[in-house]
Each structure stands twice: as structure tokens, then as C-alpha cells.
Design an enzyme around this catalytic site. Sequence first.
Site, PDB file in Angstrom:
ATOM      1  N   ASN A 124      74.318 -59.817 -82.796  1.00  0.00           N
ATOM      2  CA  ASN A 124      73.768 -60.244 -84.020  1.00  0.00           C
ATOM      3  C   ASN A 124      73.609 -59.089 -84.921  1.00  0.00           C
ATOM      4  O   ASN A 124      72.679 -58.376 -84.974  1.00  0.00           O
ATOM      5  CB  ASN A 124      72.428 -60.881 -83.509  1.00  0.00           C
ATOM      6  CG  ASN A 124      71.721 -61.522 -84.756  1.00  0.00           C
ATOM      7  OD1 ASN A 124      72.337 -61.438 -85.941  1.00  0.00           O
ATOM      8  ND2 ASN A 124      70.464 -61.736 -84.817  1.00  0.00           N
ATOM      9  N   LYS A 155      72.813 -59.360 -88.088  1.00  0.00           N
ATOM     10  CA  LYS A 155      71.773 -59.454 -89.337  1.00  0.00           C
ATOM     11  C   LYS A 155      72.161 -59.413 -90.505  1.00  0.00           C
ATOM     12  O   LYS A 155      73.416 -59.428 -90.742  1.00  0.00           O
ATOM     13  CB  LYS A 155      70.313 -58.856 -88.788  1.00  0.00           C
ATOM     14  CG  LYS A 155      70.080 -59.156 -87.265  1.00  0.00           C
ATOM     15  CD  LYS A 155      68.840 -58.533 -87.175  1.00  0.00           C
ATOM     16  CE  LYS A 155      68.247 -58.830 -85.578  1.00  0.00           C
ATOM     17  NZ  LYS A 155      67.063 -58.623 -85.322  1.00  0.00           N
ATOM     18  N   HIS A 199      67.307 -68.556 -85.219  1.00  0.00           N
ATOM     19  CA  HIS A 199      66.871 -67.264 -84.970  1.00  0.00           C
ATOM     20  C   HIS A 199      65.573 -67.008 -85.409  1.00  0.00           C
ATOM     21  O   HIS A 199      65.106 -67.580 -86.568  1.00  0.00           O
ATOM     22  CB  HIS A 199      67.595 -66.110 -85.526  1.00  0.00           C
ATOM     23  CG  HIS A 199      67.384 -64.730 -85.271  1.00  0.00           C
ATOM     24  ND1 HIS A 199      66.493 -64.044 -85.534  1.00  0.00           N
ATOM     25  CD2 HIS A 199      67.857 -63.741 -84.399  1.00  0.00           C
ATOM     26  CE1 HIS A 199      66.360 -62.929 -85.123  1.00  0.00           C
ATOM     27  NE2 HIS A 199      67.358 -62.794 -84.195  1.00  0.00           N
ATOM     28  N   GLU A 208      63.969 -64.918 -86.972  1.00  0.00           N
ATOM     29  CA  GLU A 208      63.636 -64.615 -88.620  1.00  0.00           C
ATOM     30  C   GLU A 208      63.938 -65.595 -89.298  1.00  0.00           C
ATOM     31  O   GLU A 208      63.331 -65.488 -90.352  1.00  0.00           O
ATOM     32  CB  GLU A 208      64.738 -63.232 -88.584  1.00  0.00           C
ATOM     33  CG  GLU A 208      64.369 -61.787 -88.071  1.00  0.00           C
ATOM     34  CD  GLU A 208      65.376 -61.078 -87.586  1.00  0.00           C
ATOM     35  OE1 GLU A 208      66.671 -61.254 -87.980  1.00  0.00           O
ATOM     36  OE2 GLU A 208      64.996 -60.105 -86.732  1.00  0.00           O
ATOM     37  N   GLU A 243      64.473 -65.177 -76.770  1.00  0.00           N
ATOM     38  CA  GLU A 243      64.247 -64.107 -77.622  1.00  0.00           C
ATOM     39  C   GLU A 243      62.956 -64.141 -77.915  1.00  0.00           C
ATOM     40  O   GLU A 243      62.151 -64.458 -79.043  1.00  0.00           O
ATOM     41  CB  GLU A 243      65.056 -63.909 -78.963  1.00  0.00           C
ATOM     42  CG  GLU A 243      66.513 -63.774 -78.727  1.00  0.00           C
ATOM     43  CD  GLU A 243      67.180 -62.959 -79.990  1.00  0.00           C
ATOM     44  OE1 GLU A 243      67.970 -62.191 -79.635  1.00  0.00           O
ATOM     45  OE2 GLU A 243      66.749 -63.448 -80.944  1.00  0.00           O
ATOM     46  N   GLY A 300      63.342 -55.927 -82.313  1.00  0.00           N
ATOM     47  CA  GLY A 300      63.274 -54.956 -83.230  1.00  0.00           C
ATOM     48  C   GLY A 300      62.260 -53.883 -83.058  1.00  0.00           C
ATOM     49  O   GLY A 300      61.826 -53.229 -83.771  1.00  0.00           O
ATOM     50  N   SER A 341      65.557 -56.234 -78.245  1.00  0.00           N
ATOM     51  CA  SER A 341      65.603 -54.498 -77.948  1.00  0.00           C
ATOM     52  C   SER A 341      66.073 -54.425 -76.550  1.00  0.00           C
ATOM     53  O   SER A 341      66.250 -53.429 -75.978  1.00  0.00           O
ATOM     54  CB  SER A 341      64.065 -53.941 -77.451  1.00  0.00           C
ATOM     55  OG  SER A 341      63.400 -54.310 -78.899  1.00  0.00           O
TER      56      SER A 341
HETATM   57  P1  PGA Z   1      67.025 -56.216 -81.529  1.00  0.00           P
HETATM   58  O1  PGA Z   1      67.220 -57.990 -81.865  1.00  0.00           O
HETATM   59  O2  PGA Z   1      68.224 -56.219 -80.421  1.00  0.00           O
HETATM   60  O3  PGA Z   1      67.230 -55.447 -82.724  1.00  0.00           O
HETATM   61  O4  PGA Z   1      65.771 -56.414 -81.073  1.00  0.00           O
HETATM   62  C1  PGA Z   1      67.808 -59.091 -81.331  1.00  0.00           C
HETATM   63  C2  PGA Z   1      67.924 -60.321 -82.089  1.00  0.00           C
HETATM   64  O5  PGA Z   1      67.199 -60.427 -83.123  1.00  0.00           O
HETATM   65  O6  PGA Z   1      68.762 -61.128 -81.859  1.00  0.00           O
END
Ligand code: PGA
Length: 232
Positions: free
Chosen positions: A6, A8, A90, A92, A156, A162, A192
Site C-alpha cells: 500500500n 499511500k 483503510h 486512514e 491492521e 506507521g 509496521s
Molecule cells: P505500515 O502501513 O506498514 O507503514 O505500518 C500499513 C498500512 O497502513 O497498510
Amino acid sequence: MLIAGNWKMFKGPAETAAFCLELRRAEVGVADVVVCPPFVSLATAVQLLAGTEIAVAAQNVHWDSEGAFTGEVSPTMLRELGVYGAIVGHSERRQFFGETDETVARRAEAALAAGLSVIACVGETQAEREAGETEEVLRRQMSVLPHDEQLVVAYEPVWAIGTGKTATPQIAQDAHSFIKSLLDAPVLYGGSVKPDNAAELLGQPAVDGALVGGASLEVDSFTAICRAATHL
Ligand code: PGA
């Protein structure tokens, strides 16, 4: 095993082209691999990964095929580009763009009906975990998702995205088993995931792959995670 990157809001078409050309030459092993660039870079990724086993998915998708929905992109538009699937829900999008369980469900249903695969994200916040509400939150988020062979769930935990704080393999295993008790679908872990923790997480019996954010932005770290999936 499915490993999805992903991206982003990273990589416009030029960076996407460079990444895809390097990815074509890299060793990814036998995992199913998907990259999810921003909308403006999808066409480039589809073109440059054509003829490989690597699929391209969007990071979001609207529920109507067209209409007065400024800023949205429809499932049929993604299909026209040759995109294979889309992420929906997601955290976010839930946190910053008002996405709700209801809109996640509408997006997922429409995408599946249009022939796209869907990666639907669920997961609890730190406060919800500390309040002992993880299962309740997951039950609520899962309750709206359609049963469909093309649906993949991504667990997640919001506190692990993140932040560099990964769920322990046991936390992931427990959450994935719970999700699977609600819906019979593959479940990816996200939050992560890095080359050095991927094998341990992917080694859990209820973990069917990973949704990778930060570590999917470099070909080396992304393919290291893909190869970790191969050796299990
Ligand atoms: P990250 O993000 O691996 O940077 O923690 C995962 C995601 O948001 O899909």
C-alpha cells in the site's frame, strides 16, 4: 500467501515507472504480489507490470459506476484501466476522510460486483484495545462485509500502522482467528511489517499474507518481505 504493498500518497507516475521496472527484474519468490499506487499512477503500473504475475490494485473505490461524486473513482473506471482490485476501509480513510462501516460496505459490494478483488481493512485503535473492545470493534467492522470469494480481509491494528509498533505474532494470530470465525476469507496482517519481522508474522497459521505500507516503497524491502513469504 498474498503480499500487498500500500503506497499511500507516495509515488507519482515517474517514480512508479522506475519502481515497476526495478520490480520486474527483482526476485519476488512464489507469493502472490500486489502493488497499490495512488490513482494517478495506476495506468503506469498496469502497463509496466503487464505480462508479470504482479497485480495492481487501487487504494479506494466508489460504489457508483459514474455520477456527481467529485474526487471519486468508480469500479468500472478501474476495470477499464486493467486494475485487478481495490483496498477499501483503510484506517486512514476512516480516521481522516469520514469513511464509515456503511460506506466501506458499499464500496466493497460495488467493487466485487464489478469484478474487482477487494482488500477490506479492519482493526482497533489503541484506546479500543486498552478498553478491551478489540473483538467488539472487529465484529462490528466485519458484520457489514459481503461474503465473496474475491474478498480478502486485512487486519491492521491502528496503533501499529506507521508507528514501528508491530503486533506480536500472538496478537496477530488471535485477531486473525477471531476474524476467520466471523467470515471465511484470507486475512492479511498490516501494521509496521518489515523484512525483519515478516517471517515471524507470516508464520502464524491464521496469517495469510501482509498489507505493507512504509516497507513497500523500496523494491529491496518489499521483495525481501515477498521472499519471506516464500520460505514458509
Ligand atoms: P505500515 O502501513 O506498514 O507503514 O505500518 C500499513 C498500512 O497502513 O497498510
